[in-house]
Scaffold this motif. Sequence first.
Motif, short mmCIF file in Angstrom:
data_model
loop_
_atom_site.label_atom_id
_atom_site.label_comp_id
_atom_site.label_asym_id
_atom_site.label_seq_id
_atom_site.Cartn_x
_atom_site.Cartn_y
_atom_site.Cartn_z
N LEU A 25 48.96 41.22 48.65
CA LEU A 25 49.74 40.21 47.91
C LEU A 25 50.42 40.81 46.69
O LEU A 25 51.28 40.17 46.08
CB LEU A 25 48.83 39.07 47.46
CG LEU A 25 48.23 38.15 48.53
CD1 LEU A 25 47.38 37.07 47.87
CD2 LEU A 25 49.33 37.52 49.38
N GLY A 26 50.03 42.02 46.32
CA GLY A 26 50.58 42.64 45.13
C GLY A 26 49.98 42.10 43.85
O GLY A 26 50.60 42.15 42.78
N VAL A 27 48.76 41.60 43.95
CA VAL A 27 48.08 41.01 42.80
C VAL A 27 47.16 42.05 42.16
O VAL A 27 46.41 42.74 42.85
CB VAL A 27 47.26 39.77 43.22
CG1 VAL A 27 46.43 39.24 42.04
CG2 VAL A 27 48.17 38.68 43.75
N SER A 28 47.23 42.15 40.85
CA SER A 28 46.36 43.08 40.13
C SER A 28 44.96 42.50 40.04
O SER A 28 44.78 41.33 39.72
CB SER A 28 46.91 43.31 38.71
OG SER A 28 46.02 44.09 37.95
N TRP A 29 43.95 43.32 40.34
CA TRP A 29 42.58 42.83 40.31
C TRP A 29 41.66 43.85 39.65
O TRP A 29 41.96 45.04 39.60
CB TRP A 29 42.06 42.51 41.70
CG TRP A 29 42.21 43.61 42.73
CD1 TRP A 29 43.26 43.80 43.57
CD2 TRP A 29 41.29 44.67 42.99
NE1 TRP A 29 43.05 44.91 44.37
CE2 TRP A 29 41.84 45.45 44.03
CE3 TRP A 29 40.05 45.02 42.47
CZ2 TRP A 29 41.20 46.58 44.53
CZ3 TRP A 29 39.40 46.14 42.97
CH2 TRP A 29 39.98 46.91 44.00
N VAL A 30 40.54 43.36 39.17
CA VAL A 30 39.53 44.20 38.55
C VAL A 30 38.16 43.66 38.94
O VAL A 30 37.97 42.45 39.04
CB VAL A 30 39.68 44.24 37.01
CG1 VAL A 30 39.53 42.84 36.42
CG2 VAL A 30 38.66 45.19 36.39
#
Length: 737
Positions: A25-30
Amino acid sequence: MRVGLPRSLSFYYLFPWYRVFLDELGVSWVESQYTTEKDLEIMSLCPTDEPCISVKVAFAHAHNLLQIVDCLFVPTVVSLSETAYCCPKMIGLPSMLRAGLGLTEGQLVSPFIDFKENPGRWEETWVDAARALGVRNSARAIFALGQGLRAWRETQKATTDMSCLIDSGCRFPKPKCPPNNQKDLPEEKARLTTGIMGHGYILHDFFGQRIIQTAKEYGPVFTAETVPLDDIEAALSTVPDGHKAWTIEGHILGAALSLLRSKKVDRMVFVSAFSCGPASIIENYISLEAETQGIPFLNLAVDEHLGDAGLITRLEAFMDTVRPRVVKTSQAGNGEVWASGPGPEVRMSGQSRAPVGLVSMGHLEIPMLTLFREMGVPAIVPPRLTEDIANSGKELAPEFICYPMVTLLGQMRRLATDGADRILMIQGKGRCRLGWYAQVMETILHRAGYSVRVLAIDSPFPLRDKWASFVDSYREITGAPGTLKALRAVAMAVKKLQALDTAADILREIRAFEKCRGDGDRLFGTFSREVHEAGTFGNVGRAFKRFVAAAEDLPKIPADPLRVALVGEIYVVNEPFVNKDVEGILGSLEQRVRVYSNLGVSNWLACHLFRTPKAVLSHREVSKAARPYLNADVGGHGRESVGETVLASRNGMDGAIHLFPFTCMPEIIAQNVLVKVSKDADFPVLSLMISEQTGVQGLVTRLEAFCDLLAGRRKQRRARRLPVGPTRQGQEGEMPV
């Protein structure tokens, strides 16, 4: 937008899925870091004490992430296969986090995973999740979901190398084998192999890493992830209904059985979280197999209070034991089933004319005995529950099992002693442990030397899936009487059950107004005996009319009783011995109390078996009321406890009392969520966890204090509604008399 992935529960099994979905999705995650001692210090973020350590840690991880991310990504994991559910705590975790941390709508994204009940439909929730994360392209969301699912399945296949743990730091984890630094042990001990079974979120985090590291010092180690999936499936298929076990716990069970039967391990260690519900079920099968194979077995339970030194000391003492003894086993050659255990050898035969044993709950024994009497099947029930019967069940019950199994085991021991060789229990495989009680209790009783079968009767619906097994069980128990005879027996039993449940609610009304305390209970006792002896529908109806007429004639006092809803787990709510007669206590307090409960067995049958329109609509209303707080069915009566409490607050009741047994998974989730319900609705809720340690006097004190609180709140509300005017002395500004 930055998304946080708490390292807890489902994450340890599905992290490739979650990571890849967000990447596509192109979502930044941590991700949160591994659990530390500092995390253990803030587990008070969990609003209640009863959840297992794994749930409490999830609150700490979520809290830490919320300091640096915009929202959390915690899917609602209902099922990972077409035959089994996941543990209720995985289903309920998002709701618990939302309620306990006070998260807003946008702070928690929780799509569903449900291969069992909603194949092809739960995917839509992932499209909604993508929209919540800023991606409105549905096709892209579906593609991302497919890629995540593929990554998860590939990872499962890549983690079956011996003595290798998952390195969760890479996108597509590869087996990573730490060096084998064995202690300087005698040669015969150094060659021993250890199986360490447990949940990934226990073994591969703060609690289990030292356990695995210590075990590796003694030789090779197997974990559940290192056992080939085909071997797991083959072993699990030998357990009755094994394919219906909770998916992750079934995986652990199959791996343990495979390692034990193949003699690939010389000792077995089972590591679980304190009060873990599914662990109390699968532990029975693992320990029995280890005993059968002559392989030493150690059960370790971890929680936030357990010192690391003590845990490792126990493990090292176990690892230092001598080589396992070899036990020769034999099988009977006559086609009959044999079981051996601590007691005498038990021989299980086929057909028997001994009476059928019926476990009881409240006044359920009356319609159950009628059902079998009308069908011409001899049946017996145990005496009313006593401390001796409960203690006899406690002697055999698994350590962290709930109180209902303890008392049921005690009843079954008494029934077996009284001559029953078949005991009937109504249940069904679902999210709650209840679906496994019959077969687990049968195994426990066999090991103790009791020659008895525990037969489970499930609902025949849906007919396509359950009718055949229902008919088989019915024929085995009853001998298949004629259809008309069976229908009349069912109708008579239901008639008596409905009369008793209706009369029980009238008794609640009597207790709130009766002039002479105890009149209602004596009247209900007489009515119960008349219903038990009634042999026709007319006699039941006439007994009920006499009861109603007598109730109306009882001397009453003018009163404005407190209105209190009673919610919780059905067995604890309906069995007076187990709940220490909560309704009787409330009915005897100086402060008059009118109790309301919708947990009668007749209500359950009307909704789940007979599917009457009124009962179905009522159940839908309850589920709808619960949805803002608990949007998934977590098994048992967990969702109903939340929904009934919400409706009680809307209907102007003064408060609710929530009863549940120690370690009950669905109700622990409900208890957690009810803290938020109580706060939002400004509605007092008293949660009472019941176990064999619960004392009557302590319970009375808590109920008295709760009712005093409700009375005080009512007085304050009424005072606030009174207009300010002249008092009896004519002084303005004081409350009128």
